[in-house]
Design an enzyme around this catalytic site. Structure first.
Site, short mmCIF file in Angstrom:
data_model
loop_
_atom_site.label_atom_id
_atom_site.label_comp_id
_atom_site.label_asym_id
_atom_site.label_seq_id
_atom_site.Cartn_x
_atom_site.Cartn_y
_atom_site.Cartn_z
N GLY A 243 0.95 -1.41 0.31
CA GLY A 243 0.31 0.35 0.04
C GLY A 243 0.86 1.47 0.02
O GLY A 243 0.58 2.29 0.37
N ALA B 260 0.52 5.77 3.97
CA ALA B 260 2.27 5.38 3.53
C ALA B 260 2.08 6.88 3.28
O ALA B 260 3.47 7.81 3.49
CB ALA B 260 1.89 4.84 2.47
N HIS C 33 -1.90 3.04 17.18
CA HIS C 33 -0.87 4.67 16.85
C HIS C 33 -1.33 4.99 17.27
O HIS C 33 -0.54 6.11 18.25
CB HIS C 33 -1.02 5.28 15.52
CG HIS C 33 -2.56 6.45 15.16
ND1 HIS C 33 -3.73 6.27 15.02
CD2 HIS C 33 -2.89 7.85 15.28
CE1 HIS C 33 -4.80 7.31 15.13
NE2 HIS C 33 -4.02 8.07 14.79
N TYR C 34 -2.41 5.11 18.28
CA TYR C 34 -2.71 6.21 19.64
C TYR C 34 -1.55 5.88 20.79
O TYR C 34 -0.90 6.24 21.25
CB TYR C 34 -4.01 5.67 20.10
CG TYR C 34 -4.56 7.05 19.79
CD1 TYR C 34 -4.78 7.68 18.53
CD2 TYR C 34 -4.94 7.48 21.15
CE1 TYR C 34 -5.14 8.59 18.28
CE2 TYR C 34 -5.83 8.78 20.58
CZ TYR C 34 -5.77 10.26 19.38
OH TYR C 34 -6.55 11.16 19.49
N ASP D 180 -14.53 2.88 15.07
CA ASP D 180 -13.15 3.87 15.02
C ASP D 180 -11.92 4.68 16.08
O ASP D 180 -11.10 4.54 16.04
CB ASP D 180 -13.71 5.14 14.63
CG ASP D 180 -12.66 6.19 13.97
OD1 ASP D 180 -12.13 5.13 12.99
OD2 ASP D 180 -12.37 7.16 13.64
N HIS E 209 -8.87 2.94 20.18
CA HIS E 209 -8.27 3.86 20.60
C HIS E 209 -7.70 4.21 22.33
O HIS E 209 -7.64 3.75 22.86
CB HIS E 209 -7.70 4.98 19.83
CG HIS E 209 -7.23 5.20 19.20
ND1 HIS E 209 -6.80 4.37 17.65
CD2 HIS E 209 -7.74 5.81 17.22
CE1 HIS E 209 -6.78 4.55 16.83
NE2 HIS E 209 -7.70 5.58 16.64
N ARG F 38 -10.16 20.33 19.11
CA ARG F 38 -9.76 18.96 18.15
C ARG F 38 -8.46 18.92 19.90
O ARG F 38 -7.97 19.75 19.90
CB ARG F 38 -9.17 19.98 17.18
CG ARG F 38 -8.61 17.80 17.12
CD ARG F 38 -7.44 18.35 15.45
NE ARG F 38 -6.36 17.19 15.12
CZ ARG F 38 -5.66 17.27 14.19
NH1 ARG F 38 -5.38 18.12 13.94
NH2 ARG F 38 -4.63 16.08 14.35
N TRP G 7 -33.99 -15.84 47.72
CA TRP G 7 -34.31 -17.16 47.20
C TRP G 7 -35.27 -17.20 45.90
O TRP G 7 -35.10 -16.96 45.30
CB TRP G 7 -36.15 -17.20 47.63
CG TRP G 7 -35.96 -17.04 49.18
CD1 TRP G 7 -36.28 -15.16 49.66
CD2 TRP G 7 -36.22 -17.28 50.59
NE1 TRP G 7 -36.45 -15.66 50.97
CE2 TRP G 7 -36.72 -16.93 51.99
CE3 TRP G 7 -35.99 -18.92 50.75
CZ2 TRP G 7 -35.51 -16.92 53.09
CZ3 TRP G 7 -36.03 -19.27 51.98
CH2 TRP G 7 -36.15 -18.58 52.98
#
Length: 797
Positions: free
Chosen positions: A37, A43, A209-210, A267, A272, A370, A623
């Protein structure tokens, strides 16, 4: 002579050391890296840069490399795309430009492209690698295959590598796999089985990757280096809660095909955030550098996770998402997606260290900022008599006390580790971490930065560079083994199944979200703080779904009926049982609860165990309504089910637990052992007027209830309180409370769930009092209340 002896020893030692160095140099050898890939986005954005950093770090240590980019693209076009990606490689800031250019040129010279489609292509790649090693007189140390390709291609590629491109003896093979690793537990299990047929477990490196993010990678070393300060604090007595947060401002535009299949929980939370949770929650091994010990302790943390249920989560979806899906995937105008783009989940661990401590996991798209962080908030029992203005604010014992692993972005804008100054001064290695300069205008979690000891990396490093280094050095603790992967899916799959028909709460996105996504939690339940107005009349679009309906109250067989979808129904029943318990304990000091066996009550047991911490268990007697004539340890035993799903999770005095005596004198339900009479005597001795406060029953598809079966008079009338009966299905012998005893109860709840119960539910709604044909029809408390709890599938089909 003595001097000669010393010199001889020194000479030998030097020779041994020199020989060791030479052997180590020889052992390093040649490494082939094959990036599958190679022309893809991952990549281009991260992997080539990570491989270049690996080359910079290791080439000077005596290793030689070849980098083989591979994809389905034709050779000429693939080579051009790969070279273009390599042109954007960057060097560390402190490297001289001339040296950087020289190393970039070397890396480019060592990299070549291959088209990989057929078996012959893989054979040619392998032959090429072996020819290069022979021609240059190198010893091959290892081959690293990086799968930057969709998971559905894994098995085919694995087959080709195993049959055509495995290295010879003495050369290692490492295979790197990118998520997603399955869609749920069955699919993850299938993928793991397929890969396991081609590769050994030690050869596989599943990337999250986390785990390569610098702040995340620092969690275990930080805990280790600060053991003395943390040993007494890192537990339920001092930690108020743990927050693991990943917020994004971007939406899913351009990725809706992926998001429609996976959604936010698959996701980010299943992988993660769960991996981070285990790093915080796991027991520290003696040596945090020992991969095997770290992974074993992480697995123990996975196994301590308490099962999730529908009430453990809230989900949302930003308003523009469905329109993006319609546009990108060609869906009709009437299409409305139910894929969540926001999720908040409440997690608990069932162990002594973390019992009762909420772990809050949050992730979402189109949010107000973020940012990513792990926040451990400590309890604060201090009261400050003096005003805050008379003391240094950062040292005030009344200020919040917290440790934050700041993953990145947000107002701080960089990875960091922060510790409240009123907690302790942490140790971090000065070679790799430096103190952050104060920024007076910056507020973090409502406090100025000056309230924290704050440290950031001396040199920021991207996650893939760190992980590729760990792969190269066979450091497995930064990756996801098969056993961990499957444990995570076992944990998440039931919640995902429960949310499959849920309509997420709509939110506009960004700052306009206001308080719409705020949520609160009590016990094991989590719910949005603001009630969103319900749409009473469905508009255009698909048919209403389960979450469009609320709990429905009506009548069934002239008794109250509570009907809802399973999660809401179980939640309502559990709350009603708790209310009855509180009332009984307040009135008489004890609560006597008789519980049926079977599969339907299991969800109720789990709900009572996980979400009702105020339940007066210490004053409750438990019981059994009925029992199979098997040893109590047998998986078919109703008591065993009660033990597994409820008793081991609550604190009820052992002398308040009353299993049926079906196993006496090493015999099962022998009449001469008088087990039924023994149980009846115990009831008469402890339960006032033999009137249970609440009896929980089910209803079989043949109309039986408890272990009272059609066409059998046993237990339907007479004076006996407890009887032995015969079941049409195995195990045939049963013990059961009799119908007269059941009808003495102050309250009887009948729980009916599942599509298979639809026909009997309809039939019983029409018949009168005919217990010989349908024993359930004979349930009518003499002076108590009967309430039916029936889910929509059993009621409506």
């Amino acid at each position: 002579m003595r001097c000669l002896g010393v010199w001889t020893m020194l000479t030998v030692a030097m020779c041994v050391a020199l020989l060791g160095c030479l052997q180590a140099q020889a052992l390093r050898g040649h490494v082939s890296v094959i990036l599958l890939g190679a022309t893809g986005d991952l990549a281009k954005k991260y992997l080539w840069q990570g491989l270049f950093q690996l080359f910079l770090d290791e080439a000077e240590q005596g290793h030689s490399f070849r980098f083989h980019g591979a994809a389905l693209t034709a050779p000429k076009q693939g080579q051009e795309l790969m070279v273009k990606a390599l042109e954007s490689l960057s060097c560390p800031e402190d490297m001289a430009p001339g040296r950087c250019a020289e190393l970039q040129a070397q890396f480019l010279q060592l990299s070549q492209y291959h088209q990989l489609k057929t078996t012959e292509d893989y054979q040619a790649l392998c032959a090429d690698i072996e020819a290069q090693v022979r021609q240059e007189g190198l010893r091959e140390a290892g081959r690293l295959f990086y799968f930057s390709v969709p998971p559905f291609t894994y098995a085919d590629i694995a087959r080709h590598i195993n049959s055509s491109c495995r290295p010879g003896p003495g050369t290692w093979l490492r295979v790197v796999l990118e998520k997603p690793f399955g869609h749920d537990h069955p699919s993850a299990q299938q993928l793991a089985t397929e890969l396991g047929s081609f590769f050994q477990e030690e050869e596989m490196y599943r990337v999250d990757h986390y785990l390569g993010k610098q702040a995340v990678a620092q969690i275990l070393p930080f805990r280790d280096q600060n053991r003395q300060a943390l040993d007494g604090l890192w537990n339920r007595h001092h930690v108020e809660r743990v927050e693991i947060i990943m917020k994004e401002t971007l939406d899913a535009e351009g990725r809706t095909s992926f998001y429609e299949e996976y959604g936010v929980i698959r996701d980010t939370l299943q992988n993660h955030l769960t991996e981070i949770l285990t790093l915080v929650a796991m027991e520290l091994p003696a040596n945090v550098s020992a991969s095997e010990a770290v992974l074993q302790h992480k697995l123990q943390a996975f196994r301590a996770l308490r099962s999730l249920h529908r009430g453990s989560a809230v989900v949302g979806q930003y308003l523009a998402y469905s329109e993006q899906v319609r546009r990108e995937l060609g869906k009709p105008d009437s299409f409305r997606s139910r894929t969540p783009t926001f999720a908040g989940v409440l997690v608990h661990l069932d162990n002594l260290r973390w019992e009762g401590v909420p772990f809050i996991l949050v992730s979402g798209k189109a949010l107000d900022e973020r940012v990513g962080y792990v926040r451990i908030l400590f309890k604060n029992r201090a009261f400050c008599a003096q005003s805050e203005e008379h003391r240094a604010p950062s040292q005030s014992p009344c200020r919040p006390r917290q440790i934050i692993f700041y993953i990145g972005h947000g107002p701080l804008g960089q990875p960091a580790v922060l510790v409240s100054k009123n907690l302790f001064r942490p140790f971090l290695p000065t070679k790799s971490w430096k103190e952050v300069e104060d920024r007076p205008s910056l507020q973090l979690f409502g406090q100025p930065l000056s309230d924290f000891y704050a440290f950031s990396p001396v040199r920021e490093q991207d996650a893939y560079s760190l992980l590729l280094s760990h792969i190269f050095h066979a450091r497995k603790e930064s990756f996801v083994p098969t056993e961990h992967l499957l444990a995570s899916w076992v944990f998440w799959t039931p919640l995902l199944d429960g949310l499959a028909k849920e309509v997420p709460r709509a939110y506009p996105g960004g700052a306009d979200n206001g308080r719409l996504l705020d949520f609160e939690f009590t016990g094991g339940h989590l719910a949005f703080s603001l009630q969103q107005p319900e749409q009473l009349v469905p508009g255009p679009g698909p048919a209403p779904q389960p979450s469009d309906f609320q709990v429905l109250g009506a009548r069934y067989r002239d008794s109250p009926l509570i009907s809802a979808w399973p999660e809401e129904l179980i939640s309502r029943l559990a709350s009603d049982i708790e209310a009855a318990a509180v009332q009984a304990v307040r009135h008489s000091g004890t609560f006597h609860l008789a519980l049926s066996g079977g599969s339907s009550p299991i969800a109720l047991f789990q709900q009572l165990a996980s979400g009702h911490y105020a339940f007066p268990w210490a004053h409750t007697h438990l019981w059994l309504v009925d029992e199979r004539c098997v040893p109590l340890s047998d998986p078919d035993s109703n008591f065993q089910s009660l033990q597994a799903h409820l008793l081991q999770h609550i604190r009820v005095p052992y002398y308040n637990i009353h299993p049926m005596p079906v196993h006496l004198h090493q015999r099962l339900c022998a009449k001469e052992d008088q087990g039924a009479e023994t149980y009846a005597s115990e009831i008469m001795a402890l339960v006032a007027n033999s009137s249970f406060d609440l009896v929980l029953l089910g209803m079989g598809t043949d109309g039986h209830t408890a272990s009272l079966f059609p066409q059998s008079p046993t237990g339907l009338d007479g004076e006996q309180l407890v009887v032995l009966t015969e079941s049409p299905s195995r195990p045939h012998q049963r013990m059961s409370l009799s119908l007269p005893l059941i009808n003495r109860a102050k309250k009887v709840a009948v729980l009916v769930m599942g599509r298979m119960k639809r026909e009997i539910t309809l039939l019983v709604s029409r018949v009168g009092w005919e217990p010989r044909k349908w024993p359930i029809s004979g349930v009518l408390p003499t002076s108590g209340q009967l309430v039916w709890y029936v889910d929509y599938e059993a009621l409506l089909g």
